[in-house]
Design an enzyme around this catalytic site. Structure first.
Site, PDB file in Angstrom:
ATOM      1  N   HIS A 134       2.211   4.539  12.921  1.00  0.00           N
ATOM      2  CA  HIS A 134       1.067   5.451  12.753  1.00  0.00           C
ATOM      3  C   HIS A 134       1.267   6.774  13.486  1.00  0.00           C
ATOM      4  CE1 HIS A 134      -2.170   2.288  11.396  1.00  0.00           C
ATOM      5  NE2 HIS A 134      -1.122   2.358  10.583  1.00  0.00           N
ATOM      6  N   HIS A 161       0.840  -1.200   0.000  1.00  0.00           N
ATOM      7  CA  HIS A 161       0.000   0.000   0.000  1.00  0.00           C
ATOM      8  C   HIS A 161       0.872   1.247   0.000  1.00  0.00           C
ATOM      9  CE1 HIS A 161       0.095   1.428   4.297  1.00  0.00           C
ATOM     10  NE2 HIS A 161       0.240   0.157   4.601  1.00  0.00           N
ATOM     11  N   ASP A 170       4.048  -5.250   3.545  1.00  0.00           N
ATOM     12  CA  ASP A 170       3.503  -4.154   4.353  1.00  0.00           C
ATOM     13  C   ASP A 170       4.383  -3.989   5.586  1.00  0.00           C
ATOM     14  OD1 ASP A 170       1.991  -2.287   5.671  1.00  0.00           O
ATOM     15  OD2 ASP A 170       0.127  -3.416   5.622  1.00  0.00           O
ATOM     16  N   ASP A 179       5.714   2.536   7.163  1.00  0.00           N
ATOM     17  CA  ASP A 179       4.360   2.045   6.907  1.00  0.00           C
ATOM     18  C   ASP A 179       3.630   2.964   5.940  1.00  0.00           C
ATOM     19  OD1 ASP A 179       1.946   0.719   7.023  1.00  0.00           O
ATOM     20  OD2 ASP A 179       1.382   1.552   8.972  1.00  0.00           O
ATOM     21  N   GLU A 236      -5.377   1.828   1.985  1.00  0.00           N
ATOM     22  CA  GLU A 236      -5.237   0.669   2.860  1.00  0.00           C
ATOM     23  C   GLU A 236      -5.485   1.054   4.305  1.00  0.00           C
ATOM     24  OE1 GLU A 236      -3.086  -2.063   5.647  1.00  0.00           O
ATOM     25  OE2 GLU A 236      -2.849   0.086   5.324  1.00  0.00           O
ATOM     26  N   GLU A 237      -4.996   2.225   4.700  1.00  0.00           N
ATOM     27  CA  GLU A 237      -5.091   2.637   6.095  1.00  0.00           C
ATOM     28  C   GLU A 237      -6.531   2.900   6.535  1.00  0.00           C
ATOM     29  OE1 GLU A 237      -2.824   2.258   8.060  1.00  0.00           O
ATOM     30  OE2 GLU A 237      -0.860   2.633   7.163  1.00  0.00           O
TER      31      GLU A 237
END
Length: 507
Positions: free
Chosen positions: A448, A271, A348, A283, A316-317
């Site tokens: 994140h 992603h 990922d 990420d 994706e998130e």
């Protein structure tokens, strides 16, 4: 869609410069058509150069590359320019989605009778609000096995006082169902706390509502904090969330080799989007950059038995939306094309700072899978584990959970596996002995978070994983017989001359 045009243009210009720098460098000698040559061709420095470009994109676009933003548009433009420079014809596949961004950190506190501040976070697709009101528990089960259906049905809210804050326990149904039922009952805010039924369900829980189902704030709490609010007589809480939501358009990017049989396609994806809180360089810039450099070098191979298709997924998130759209489109419009995918491999997060070398446990040798594992998946896993064993690289299984972009593929019977260096799990002493790092903290402390920058990338992990990605790519491009019995054009017929990318509009 709101686009900061001047900022996006500057980022695209920087991306173009990076592509020029990449393609102007020393060319790889020879035809890298086997594992040894190809792992040498896909260098960690080449991958890192793409990460530098993605960091520059984030820096020029409000610090993130989230789906539906100018940062994502500029990220896509960089990927496309790099692919075109290598001879590919990338395609965009557009789709609509519910955009979400957190504008300020969530707050949760007990206002009275005790002044206590709790660790919290905003649920994805939470509404905004600044609420101070009485806390009202909703069908909680705090003792014994703590089996919980709290908030899953409208009758759970019988007698609920409109304007109160609904205190709901995790369990059984989706968070979105709980929040929607609370909203219908007149709640002014929602606190969803962890279930407390096993050690993995004790800490702070913050998830996604799965879409726009409410306009009131929804925040998370640990089991202990939820239990404290539930058992404090006359508890009044303060809940704050500041978010933005609307309907937007984003896209996947798909590109494939011009060589190899098109009835036996090897597909790999990562992603491209970040969360709205940061640039997302681990990420998942790390996976995106790794397959991008792999694609660049694969274009130098003279002959491939099987076509290789690369995908950079959008949104994706926000719930695996891009890969889900891609597979759903094939199921609806071209199911034969889905059947022509020999295997899907997912990358990922492959550069976590406190890393493990993880391989999706398709053969369930360590973790029973909570999903159905399509036949051929264990053999796909073997491509990685056999390689790591051959080069003397320690590795561990990571659960074949379906919680990334391979989910839609395995739900439709496509074999899959992939690599993972860890996210919010905690590193063990045994893993430290295998890979170094620090026990007792998570694999990516900036998961994140705004700190997921270029400085968050472990280059050693990236090197190990990019080598494994290169090996798997060239191996499967030449032979998938262990997975599906198909070796190549010479064994199972001639390649088809037409492309096969589903319904992919040109960029």
């Amino acid at each position: 869609m709101r686009v900061q045009r001047r900022t996006a243009a500057a980022a695209v210009a920087a991306a173009a410069l990076a592509v020029t720098t990449l393609t102007a460098g020393p060319a790889q000698a020879g035809n890298p058509n086997n594992s040894t040559k190809f792992t040498d061709a896909v260098t960690v420095d080449g991958v890192y150069q793409h990460l530098e470009a993605l960091q520059a994109v984030a820096d020029a676009n409000n610090g993130n590359r989230a789906a539906g933003t100018s940062g994502y548009e500029a990220s896509g433009a960089y990927v496309e320019q790099t692919l075109r420079a290598a001879g590919y014809t990338p395609h965009r596949q557009y789709f609509d989605f519910d955009y979400f961004a957190e504008l300020a950190p969530a707050e949760l506190a007990q206002a009275s009778p005790n002044a206590t501040t709790y660790e919290t976070g905003t649920y994805t697709y939470s509404g905004s609000g600044d609420v101070t009101a009485a806390v009202q528990a909703v069908d909680l089960h705090l003792d014994g096995d703590r089996a919980s259906t709290s908030g899953c049905e409208a009758p759970d809210f019988a007698g609920f006082t409109a304007g109160n804050i609904a205190l709901i326990q995790r369990g059984t149904c989706g968070f979105g169902d709980k929040a929607a039922n609370a909203t219908a009952a007149g709640a002014s805010a929602v606190i969803i706390f962890n279930q407390g039924n096993d050690p993995g369900r004790m800490d702070l829980i913050v998830g996604t509502l799965g879409g726009i189902v409410t306009d009131i704030p929804v925040v998370g709490a640990s089991f202990a904090d939820g239990n404290e609010l539930a058992t404090t007589t006359g508890a009044v809480a303060h809940v704050f969330a500041s978010t933005e939501m609307d309907r937007r358009q984003t896209f996947n990017i798909v590109a494939e080799t011009s060589k190899g049989r098109t009835d036996n396609v090897v597909m790999m994806g990562a992603h491209l989007d970040s969360v709205s809180d940061g640039p997302g360089i681990n990420d998942n810039g790390s996976g995106s950059a790794s397959i991008l450099e792999t694609a660049v070098q694969l274009a130098e191979v003279n002959k491939l038995n099987n076509q290789v298709r690369f995908a950079w997924w959008g949104a994706e998130e926000l719930g695996l939306l891009g890969s889900e759209h891609y597979v759903s489109d094939l199921v609806e419009n071209d199911p034969a094309a889905l059947q022509r995918i020999a295997t899907y491999v997912n990358y990922d997060m492959v550069a976590s700072p406190n890393y493990i070398i993880g391989v999706y446990d398709a053969d369930q040798s360590t973790y029973p899978a909570p999903v159905d594992v399509p036949p051929g998946s264990p053999e796909t896993e073997d491509v990685f584990t056999d390689y790591f064993d051959h080069v003397g690289q320690p590795w561990v299984d990571t659960e074949f959970s379906g919680r990334s972009d391979y989910q839609a593929f395995i739900d439709n019977g496509v074999p899959a596996s992939g690599l993972f260096t860890g996210a919010d799990g905690t590193k063990t002493d045994e893993e430290v002995a295998m890979f170094g790092g620090i026990a007792g903290i998570i694999y990516d402390p900036n998961y994140h978070q705004p700190g997921d920058t270029l400085a968050n990338v472990d280059k050693e992990a990236l090197d190990i994983m990019s080598n494994a990605i290169a090996h798997a790519t060239i191996t499967l491009a030449q032979d998938t017989s262990a997975i599906n019995g198909k070796r190549g054009a010479g064994k199972s017929g001639n390649p088809h001359p037409t492309k096969d990318v589903g319904e992919q509009p040109a960029a």
